[in-house]
Design a protein around this motif. Structure first.
Motif, PDB file in Angstrom:
ATOM      1  N   CYS A  36       1.375  -0.787  -0.343  1.00 25.87           N
ATOM      2  CA  CYS A  36      -0.093   0.127   0.101  1.00 25.87           C
ATOM      3  C   CYS A  36       0.447   1.441   0.024  1.00 25.87           C
ATOM      4  N   ASP A  38       0.390   3.664   2.029  1.00 25.39           N
ATOM      5  CA  ASP A  38       0.606   4.059   2.768  1.00 25.39           C
ATOM      6  C   ASP A  38       1.671   4.985   3.689  1.00 25.39           C
ATOM      7  N   GLY A  63      -3.994   0.699  -0.925  1.00 25.12           N
ATOM      8  CA  GLY A  63      -4.577  -0.647  -0.778  1.00 25.12           C
ATOM      9  C   GLY A  63      -3.621  -2.352  -0.777  1.00 25.12           C
ATOM     10  N   HIS A  94      -1.760  -4.286   5.477  1.00 27.63           N
ATOM     11  CA  HIS A  94      -1.485  -3.856   6.254  1.00 27.63           C
ATOM     12  C   HIS A  94      -2.739  -3.045   7.301  1.00 27.63           C
ATOM     13  N   CYS A  97      -6.218   0.234   7.636  1.00 31.75           N
ATOM     14  CA  CYS A  97      -5.776   1.204   5.221  1.00 31.75           C
ATOM     15  C   CYS A  97      -6.672   1.807   5.964  1.00 31.75           C
ATOM     16  N   GLY A  98      -6.351   2.771   4.649  1.00 34.35           N
ATOM     17  CA  GLY A  98      -7.160   3.430   4.752  1.00 34.35           C
ATOM     18  C   GLY A  98      -8.199   3.312   3.299  1.00 34.35           C
TER      19      GLY A  98
HETATM   20 ZN   LIG Z   1      -2.852   1.014   2.999  1.00 31.74          ZN
END
Ligand SMILES: [Zn+2]
Length: 180
Positions: A36, A38, A63, A94, A97-98
């Protein structure tokens, strides 16, 4: 922000700070990782896995997913395998995750508020693109990683001898948990 980055870059090059990063395009660990974008993982992921510059082909998106089996992620993996000698692929999701529970309808509303016209959105639908599905997140990171690993294991263009593994990383501690 762009100016700030350019200024930093000038002194980075001038002071030869790149010296410790010099390596080749071939990954020393014959490894590719799909993960991801992130921000918590930017330095944590390589540090927690003992990876340095030159070790790995790192492919990132929101993602760490494959939204199209013949899209840019798989293309990158195929190049990594056939052109750059990659023998192992890791899919690493992870925690927190958003993309988890992301609501495509809310994003489409934000688009409209930022000036994207309903007409443009209708046109995309008219072109046959499943906009909602494309923008929506996943419910469970374990399931998402599992599905991505399955897709890669059964992908017709990825050779059988490539090892493929799936993991979820703790976004704070960097601990790697294997996905069954
Ligand atoms: Zn993520």
């Amino acid at each position: 922000m762009i100016e700030e980055i350019r200024e930093f870059n000038k002194s980075f090059v001038k002071d030869e700070k790149y010296q410790s990063y010099i390596t080749s395009k071939y990954p020393d660990k014959k490894l590719a990782i799909l993960t991801c974008m992130d921000t918590r993982l930017t330095e944590l992921l390589p540090a927690a896995l003992g990876l340095k510059n030159g070790d790995v082909k790192l492919i990132k998106n929101a993602g760490g997913v494959i939204s199209n089996p013949f899209g840019s992620v798989v293309r990158s993996l195929l190049i990594a395998v056939y052109e750059l000698g990659v023998e192992t692929i890791l899919v690493i999701g992870h925690t927190d995750c958003g993309v988890q529970h992301m609501d495509s309808r809310a994003m489409i509303e934000s688009m409209k508020q930022r000036g994207v016209s309903q007409e443009a959105i209708d046109m995309i639908h008219y072109c046959g693109i499943d906009f909602e599905k494309w923008l929506s997140g996943f419910d469970d990171v374990n399931t998402s990683v599992q599905e991505t690993v399955e897709l890669l294991k059964h992908h017709p263009l990825i050779p059988e001898d490539v090892q493929i593994g799936g993991f979820v990383m703790d976004s704070t501690t960097g601990e790697l948990l294997e996905v069954e």
